[in-house]
Scaffold this motif. Sequence first.
Motif, PDB file in Angstrom:
ATOM      1  N   MET A   1       0.847  -1.198   0.000  1.00  0.00           N
ATOM      2  CA  MET A   1       0.000   0.000   0.000  1.00  0.00           C
ATOM      3  C   MET A   1       0.885   1.252   0.000  1.00  0.00           C
ATOM      4  N   LYS A   2       0.670   2.113  -0.984  1.00  0.00           N
ATOM      5  CA  LYS A   2       1.511   3.307  -1.106  1.00  0.00           C
ATOM      6  C   LYS A   2       1.320   4.263   0.059  1.00  0.00           C
ATOM      7  N   TYR A   3       0.068   4.500   0.430  1.00  0.00           N
ATOM      8  CA  TYR A   3      -0.227   5.429   1.521  1.00  0.00           C
ATOM      9  C   TYR A   3      -0.652   4.628   2.753  1.00  0.00           C
ATOM     10  N   LYS A   4       0.207   4.629   3.757  1.00  0.00           N
ATOM     11  CA  LYS A   4       0.012   3.775   4.928  1.00  0.00           C
ATOM     12  C   LYS A   4      -0.807   4.429   6.036  1.00  0.00           C
ATOM     13  N   ILE A   5      -0.977   5.746   5.981  1.00  0.00           N
ATOM     14  CA  ILE A   5      -1.752   6.434   7.001  1.00  0.00           C
ATOM     15  C   ILE A   5      -2.521   7.597   6.383  1.00  0.00           C
ATOM     16  N   MET A   6      -3.749   7.769   6.844  1.00  0.00           N
ATOM     17  CA  MET A   6      -4.564   8.917   6.453  1.00  0.00           C
ATOM     18  C   MET A   6      -4.841   9.744   7.702  1.00  0.00           C
ATOM     19  N   VAL A   7      -4.542  11.025   7.633  1.00  0.00           N
ATOM     20  CA  VAL A   7      -4.807  11.944   8.744  1.00  0.00           C
ATOM     21  C   VAL A   7      -5.974  12.828   8.331  1.00  0.00           C
ATOM     22  N   LEU A   8      -7.031  12.809   9.141  1.00  0.00           N
ATOM     23  CA  LEU A   8      -8.280  13.452   8.762  1.00  0.00           C
ATOM     24  C   LEU A   8      -8.725  14.495   9.783  1.00  0.00           C
ATOM     25  N   ASP A   9      -8.981  15.696   9.317  1.00  0.00           N
ATOM     26  CA  ASP A   9      -9.680  16.692  10.123  1.00  0.00           C
ATOM     27  C   ASP A   9     -11.125  16.210  10.273  1.00  0.00           C
ATOM     28  N   ILE A  10     -11.838  16.750  11.264  1.00  0.00           N
ATOM     29  CA  ILE A  10     -13.239  16.337  11.468  1.00  0.00           C
ATOM     30  C   ILE A  10     -14.213  17.267  10.750  1.00  0.00           C
ATOM     31  N   ASP A  11     -14.408  18.455  11.311  1.00  0.00           N
ATOM     32  CA  ASP A  11     -15.452  19.359  10.828  1.00  0.00           C
ATOM     33  C   ASP A  11     -15.137  19.906   9.444  1.00  0.00           C
ATOM     34  N   GLY A  12     -16.045  19.672   8.512  1.00  0.00           N
ATOM     35  CA  GLY A  12     -15.836  20.126   7.145  1.00  0.00           C
ATOM     36  C   GLY A  12     -15.005  19.188   6.298  1.00  0.00           C
ATOM     37  N   THR A  13     -14.573  18.078   6.912  1.00  0.00           N
ATOM     38  CA  THR A  13     -13.719  17.122   6.199  1.00  0.00           C
ATOM     39  C   THR A  13     -14.273  15.709   6.341  1.00  0.00           C
ATOM     40  N   LEU A  14     -14.072  15.120   7.502  1.00  0.00           N
ATOM     41  CA  LEU A  14     -14.581  13.770   7.770  1.00  0.00           C
ATOM     42  C   LEU A  14     -16.103  13.756   7.856  1.00  0.00           C
ATOM     43  N   THR A  15     -16.666  14.823   8.436  1.00  0.00           N
ATOM     44  CA  THR A  15     -18.121  14.866   8.612  1.00  0.00           C
ATOM     45  C   THR A  15     -18.777  15.823   7.634  1.00  0.00           C
ATOM     46  N   ASN A  16     -20.047  15.571   7.382  1.00  0.00           N
ATOM     47  CA  ASN A  16     -20.812  16.455   6.496  1.00  0.00           C
ATOM     48  C   ASN A  16     -21.334  17.662   7.271  1.00  0.00           C
ATOM     49  N   SER A  17     -22.203  18.433   6.658  1.00  0.00           N
ATOM     50  CA  SER A  17     -22.698  19.652   7.293  1.00  0.00           C
ATOM     51  C   SER A  17     -23.542  19.378   8.532  1.00  0.00           C
ATOM     52  N   GLU A  18     -24.005  18.136   8.677  1.00  0.00           N
ATOM     53  CA  GLU A  18     -24.768  17.741   9.853  1.00  0.00           C
ATOM     54  C   GLU A  18     -23.877  17.136  10.929  1.00  0.00           C
ATOM     55  N   LYS A  19     -22.565  17.268  10.748  1.00  0.00           N
ATOM     56  CA  LYS A  19     -21.570  16.740  11.697  1.00  0.00           C
ATOM     57  C   LYS A  19     -21.628  15.212  11.798  1.00  0.00           C
ATOM     58  N   LYS A  20     -21.961  14.561  10.686  1.00  0.00           N
ATOM     59  CA  LYS A  20     -22.066  13.107  10.667  1.00  0.00           C
ATOM     60  C   LYS A  20     -21.118  12.502   9.628  1.00  0.00           C
ATOM     61  N   ILE A  21     -20.622  11.303   9.940  1.00  0.00           N
ATOM     62  CA  ILE A  21     -19.869  10.530   8.952  1.00  0.00           C
ATOM     63  C   ILE A  21     -20.899   9.771   8.130  1.00  0.00           C
ATOM     64  N   THR A  22     -20.934  10.008   6.834  1.00  0.00           N
ATOM     65  CA  THR A  22     -21.929   9.344   5.997  1.00  0.00           C
ATOM     66  C   THR A  22     -21.591   7.863   5.840  1.00  0.00           C
ATOM     67  N   PRO A  23     -22.574   7.029   5.526  1.00  0.00           N
ATOM     68  CA  PRO A  23     -22.318   5.598   5.332  1.00  0.00           C
ATOM     69  C   PRO A  23     -21.238   5.315   4.283  1.00  0.00           C
ATOM     70  N   LYS A  24     -21.234   6.081   3.190  1.00  0.00           N
ATOM     71  CA  LYS A  24     -20.249   5.847   2.135  1.00  0.00           C
ATOM     72  C   LYS A  24     -18.830   6.133   2.622  1.00  0.00           C
TER      73      LYS A  24
END
Length: 268
Positions: free
Chosen positions: A1-24
């Motif tokens: 695997m080329k990319y071994k780690i993903m670093v994710l911000d939460i608000d506006g990135t990981l979550t949608n406008s409802e502050k939720k992680i979508t199923p997809k």
Amino acid sequence: MKYKIMVLDIDGTLTNSEKKITPKTHDALIDYQERGGKIAIASGRPTKGILPYAEKLDLKKYGGFIMAFNGGKIINCQSGETVFSANLPLKFLPEICDEVYKTNIGINTYEGDCLIAGNGVNEYTMVESNIIGLKIKEVEDFVSYVNFDINKCLLSGNPAEVVELEKVLSKRVGDKLGVFRSEPFFLEVVPKGIDKARSIDNLIKTLGIKTEECIACGDGFNDITMVEYAGLGVGMANANDKLKAVADFITSSNDEDGIAYVVEKFTK
């Protein structure tokens, strides 16, 4: 695997406008971890404000990480161990409060299940309380009350006032502390040298992962350093223009499963 780690911000990135992680997005990130990738959630939030998302993504099961307080504290979700922690020197609180008390801006920090609020409670203090799910405890004398270790202070107020206070505090304590906006209405004060990029660097060195094997995704001012640092820096379509200017790739928005798209395009 080329990319071994993903670093994710939460608000506006990981979550949608409802502050939720979508199923997809959820399913894509579980699949990434099933294939051996690591996930670190990097946010200005305190640890307790990040835990629900870490649990949603099963970071304990897959050995992921929480990077709270803009990187001021790193926790291994599997072991519960604190990998790194930097405290804000309390000796600077009087100087900070001296300037804050000249404004209508609130000064906040975190204690257990509470958001500690000084200089009153304004609408932006309420925004922070609602985002992180902590109740507000208003104190009359912030400096006297905060006699315990903290990782940061959050200054909350009208965006125009925040911009001016950023200039004042940068001039007064900027050589000793980190002072930056995470949102137009939030001003962060953290230990000197603490930001999301430095935090990623600390983490991946302990994991034996190279910079070029890291993806960082964000949308806000406090995500700029990590997007610049990572081997693949990703900006959301809804990101601010300064972040987009330094990103290697612009994905779709947080309401269009932009993170799922990154997983599909770059990790398969």
